[in-house]
Structure formats: structure tokens, C-alpha cells
Design an enzyme around this catalytic site. Structure first.
Site, PDB file in Angstrom:
ATOM      1  N   CYS A  82       0.835  -1.210   0.000  1.00 20.69           N
ATOM      2  CA  CYS A  82       0.000   0.000   0.000  1.00 20.69           C
ATOM      3  C   CYS A  82       0.872   1.262   0.000  1.00 20.69           C
ATOM      4  CB  CYS A  82      -0.975  -0.067   1.181  1.00 20.69           C
ATOM      5  SG  CYS A  82      -2.294   1.134   1.049  1.00 20.69           S
ATOM      6  N   GLU A 171      -1.624  -9.148   3.960  1.00 20.08           N
ATOM      7  CA  GLU A 171      -1.539  -9.649   5.336  1.00 20.08           C
ATOM      8  C   GLU A 171      -2.896  -9.935   5.970  1.00 20.08           C
ATOM      9  OE1 GLU A 171      -0.957  -6.662   4.242  1.00 20.08           O
ATOM     10  OE2 GLU A 171      -1.375  -5.070   5.679  1.00 20.08           O
TER      11      GLU A 171
END
Ligand code: XMP
Length: 508
Positions: A82, A171
Site C-alpha cells: 500500500c 496480510e
């Protein structure tokens, strides 16, 4: 031999612990570091790979966290997540811009299955996106390796340099094959061998502790909580008969809890000292109603009692503490041996004069501590214990604390917990509160004027926010009947249906 290590550079994202845990679940040791870690420190730590976390800022904001761009020339594989992917792109000369509309939620992307990052995956994948900026123009030498309708560079790579970036969050569970992507980065790209496990941590710690302590003795304050219990079990194995555990029983524990702690350690190679200090604590708490005052008094008294006991064992040269990795991360440093400001220990007096501190759980996350506890043979009721405040039932008896009120609460709380567990309820934390409200009731032909018990059960992962647990009415009704029938002094039960915020989990 040191474990192969992945460094996780913290750019302020909320998932940094999660990334570190996922890496460890793949049997690779991980360490969280500040974003601006120096190149020398990176080289000294000699990682096999580096992961950049996400973060709340925009890369083009002046004060947004950045890393040293020389890091991309070290030959160490990097995976940016990100904000981490945007930063990699920005620092390597690409263009990052705000999206037309922020993306939050699960999205479908199309990947290039030929890329090592996506080894073994199908072309279409579901991932979690959560961003307001995105990569608009690639830096030189990079190529797009995944895209979605609204995000043309959902993943990028400069494969020969082993630099990778993903706009989504591998994740989290909402990225369906996220763990496979992390595994690919670790094994196919960084060359991990999978040399880390909790068992391997245990064996290493045993030799570290033996080396540090030599032939000396160690003193440990047991609170009944998971961390100090696992710490004790580990030390008992590393230093048989050279560990002294001081268990300060403040009289504010739940029903049977003190005995269960004592029993768990009765067969271990350590000296267990249980100090019944309930009179002292109750005396100090007499007529105190303010919750923060209660906490302060209990904290101070705890230190006082521990100090008195410690002096009796002057031959113990080391103090052990159950500090765990999140405590280390929170304190912002990985090498300061500070005395943990434990929930109810406001720091220990320096005069005790220990020559060193032993913190064998410093490298472990809570779930790893629990795993280790099971391996060391601690009972599940201790290892899987729900969080319990250091000041114990003192903050669950609203207002003034008396022995009688504590007894009422202990009985009601035990019934509530037993019934919920028997019903297989999955609440994250659940307990009873003795309110300071009395109300009129009837029992047989007589009028009663008794206490109201409040029941609280919540669902949460981080305990920072929570939702109340929707316990089925039949279970609540059964619990209410049992408590009012079996616990003298209670004639009314209420169930707390507030979330946090606006309420807190505890009532005080
Ligand atoms: P609150 O009530 O703030 O609780 O929503 C969040 C979590 O923290 C626990 N808690 C404490 N733990 N000492 C502790 O060690 C305390 O004084 C304390 N107060 C609250 C609470 O049980 C919940 O898990």
C-alpha cells in the site's frame, strides 16, 4: 546461529504487527523497525528481505515517513505494501496521485501468474484494497503485474532487482490468497529456508538465559496473567531450582484463580512464594470510590509487597519480567532494557539492586507466547486466559470495596463465565460487575433490598473498540435465574448492550 530475518519498516500502518506475525507464521523471523532506519543498521541486521508497511499519509506530503532510497541498491529484496508500494514507486521516480474515489473493501484483480510473487496463483484474485492514493506512472524498469478496474497498478515489480509493490493488503484474511503471496516473497524471492519456530525460539532462549545468568538466582513477580506465567515456566526449564516466583495475591482475583495459578506451578522446578496480602490491599482501599485512585493504590501496594518479599531473597541477582514484543514495539526501541511499566507495577524501586534483567519473551507476539506456554505444559485455562485488569475485581465492584461485595461478585462472575463457556459462546472477554445500585425485590413472601449485577460480554480483536456480544436470551435467562437463586445479596441482573465507544469494556 542467528535466524534469517525479514525487516518490517514501519510507515505508520495499522497492520504492522499483523505483517510481522504472518511472516513468522511462514516460519521466518521478523522484526519491526522505524522507517528511517539507517543503511548501516540494515546491513548489520543482514536481513534476507525487507517489507514496507502501509501508512496513513501521502508520499508527497513533506512530513510523510520515508526511508533512505539507497536501500533499493543493497541487493536485498523489498516488498512494499500500500503506502509502502507507493513510496517505492515515488522514490524510484514514478508518479503517485490521489485516486478519483478512495477504494476500500474487497476487489477483484487480475494478476500475472508468471511473476514469482504470484507463483501458483490463478489469474483472478480477491484482495483487500484500502487507499486514497495510487501509482499513476511506473518508475523506470518497473512493470505492472496486477490490475483492477480502478487501479491499473495493483501490483508492480522490477523483477531482476527483486523490488515488488502491492497496492492491496496481503496480510489480512480478506485478501484470499494473501498468505501465499507473502510465502512467495519469502521463499521464492528472498530465499527463506524456514528456520524459525517457537520451539526453536525456546531452545535459543534457554542457552541465552543460561549464559546471561550463569549460576545466579532469578526473581520473578507472577501476576497470574499469561506473560508472567509463561516466563516462569520457561525460566524453570532453563534454570531448574534457581527461580523464585513471588505471587502477590491481592485478594482481588476471580473465584479459584489464585489456587489455579499455584497448582499450575506446583510441579515445576521453582520456588513458589504466595503472599496473601488481601488484608493490606483491602485496608488501603477502604472507603475509596474513585476508579483511578483504586488503580494507583493497588499499583503502589503491589510494588511495596513485592519489594518486601524481594528483600528476603537478596541472593537473587536477576529480576525477570514477562515483557513481550508488542511492549517493546510500543516503547519505540528494541534495545532498551527498561523496567516494564506493568499493568499494576508502577516501576520497581532501584534499591533492590539487581545486577540484570531477564526478559525471555521480548521477541514474541502474544499468540506465540500462548503457543510456547502450551509447549511448556501450562494448563489451557492459564494460557488462553482472557485479559483481566491488573487491579482485578477492584474495578468491577463499583464504588466502595468490601470483602462481602467481592465475595458476591466472585460467585456471580463464576456462574456467568461457566454458563457462557458451557454454551460454547465465543465472546472475547466476559465478566460480571457488581453495581452499587440496590433495588427492591421479592423473595418468597418477603421484600428484599439487594444488589444489581451487570453482565458484560464483548467481541473484539484489539480491545481498543468492541461490540457487545449478542448472547441468546435463553442463556441470559438461565444465568439470571442461577445467580439470583444461588448468590445471596443479589436480586436483579442486567445485561450491558453498549459498544465501545461510547462505553468502555470495564465499568470503571
Ligand atoms: P477498557 O475498559 O479501557 O478496557 O475498554 C480495555 C481492556 O483493558 C483492560 N483493562 C485493564 N487492564 N489494568 C489492566 O491491566 C487496568 O487498569 C485495566 N483497565 C482495563 C480491560 O479488561 C480490557 O481488556
Amino acid at each position: 546461529m542467528a535466524n534469517q530475518t525479514i525487516l518490517i519498516l514501519d510507515f505508520g500502518g495499522q497492520y504492522k504487527d499483523l505483517i510481522a506475525r504472518r511472516v513468522r507464521e511462514c516460519n521466518v523471523y521478523s522484526e519491526i523497525c522505524p522507517a528511517n532506519i539507517s543503511i548501516e543498521t540494515i546491513q548489520r541486521k543482514n536481513p534476507i528481505g525487507i517489507i514496507f508497511t502501509g501508512g496513513p499519509k501521502s508520499v508527497y506530503e513533506e512530513n510523510s515517513p520515508k526511508c533512505d532510497p539507497k536501500l533499493f541498491n543493497l541487493g536485498i529484496p523489498v516488498l512494499g505494501i500500500c503506502y509502502g508500494a507507493q513510496l517505492m514507486s515515488y522514490l524510484c521516480g514514478g508518479l503517485v496521485q490521489p485516486c478519483k474515489t478512495s477504494e476500500y473493501g474487497q476487489r477483484e484483480i487480475v494478476i500475472n501468474p508468471e511473476n514469482p510473487l504470484f507463483k501458483g496463483l490463478e489469474k483472478n484474485q480477491t484482495v483487500l484494497m484500502s487507499h486514497t492514493d495510487q501509482i499513476e506512472k511506473l518508475p523506470e524498469g518497473f512493470m505492472g503485474i496486477a490490475m483492477s478496474d480502478s487501479c491499473k497498478y495493483a501490483a508492480i515489480s522490477k523483477t531482476e532487482k527483486k523490488l515488488y509493490g502491492v497496492q492491496f493488503h496481503p496480510e489480512v484474511e480478506l485478501t484470499i490468497n494473501g498468505i501465499q503471496i507473502i510465502q512467495n516473497f519469502l521463499y521464492a524471492i528472498c530465499g527463506a529456508t524456514g528456520d524459525y519456530s517457537v520451539e526453536n525460539y525456546l531452545n535459543k532462549q534457554i542457552s541465552v538465559i543460561r549464559e546471561q545468568v550463569g549460576s545466579e538466582k532469578v526473581l520473578l513477580g507472577l501476576s497470574g496473567g499469561v506473560d508472567s506465567a509463561v516466563c516462569a515456566a520457561l525460566l524453570a526449564q532453563a534454570l531448574p531450582d534457581r527461580l523464585i516466583c513471588i505471587f502477590v495475591d491481592h485478594g482481588l482475583m476471580r473465584k479459584g484463580e489464585g489456587d489455579s495459578v499455584e497448582k499450575a506451578f506446583s510441579h515445576m522446578a521453582l520456588k513458589f512464594v504466595r503472599v496473601d496480602a488481601s488484608d493490606r490491599f483491602l485496608k488501603k482501599l477502604e472507603s475509596v470510590t474513585d476508579p483511578e485512585k483504586k488503580r494507583k493504590i493497588i499499583g503502589a501496594e503491589f510494588v511495596e509487597v513485592f519489594y518486601e518479599q524481594a528483600k528476603k531473597f537478596g541472593d537473587a541477582k536477576f529480576l525477570a519480567q514477562g515483557t513481550i514484543y508488542p511492549d517493546v514495539i510500543e516503547s519505540g526501541t528494541d534495545n532498551a532494557a527498561t523496567i516494564k511499566s506493568h499493568h499494576n507495577v508502577g516501576g520497581l524501586p532501584e534499591e533492590i539492586g539487581f545486577s540484570g534483567i531477564v526478559e525471555p519473551l521480548r521477541g514474541l507476539f502474544k499468540d506465540e507466547v500462548r503457543q510456547l506456554g502450551m509447549q511448556l505444559g501450562l494448563p489451557a485455562e492459564i494460557v488462553n486466559r482472557q485479559p483481566f485488569p491488573g487491579p482485578g475485581l477492584a474495578v468491577r465492584v463499583i464504588g466502595e470495596i468490601t470483602r462481602e461485595k467481592l465475595d458476591i461478585l466472585r460467585e456471580a462472575d463464576a456462574i456467568f463465565r461457566n454458563e457462557l463457556e458451557a454454551a460454547g459462546n465465543q465472546a472475547s472477554q466476559y465478566f460480571a460487575v457488581l453495581t452499587d445500585l440496590r433495588s427492591v425485590g421479592v423473595m418468597g413472601d418477603g421484600r428484599t433490598y439487594d444488589y444489581t449485577i451487570a453482565l458484560r460480554a464483548v467481541l473484539t480483536r484489539d480491545f481498543m473498540t468492541c461490540e457487545y456480544a449478542p448472547i441468546p436470551h435463553e442463556i441470559l435467562a438461565k444465568i439470571s435465574k442461577r445467580i439470583t437463586n444461588e448468590v445471596k445479596g443479589v436480586n436483579r441482573i442486567v445485561y450491558d448492550i453498549t459498544d465501545k465507544p461510547p462505553a468502555t469494556i470495564e465499568w470503571e
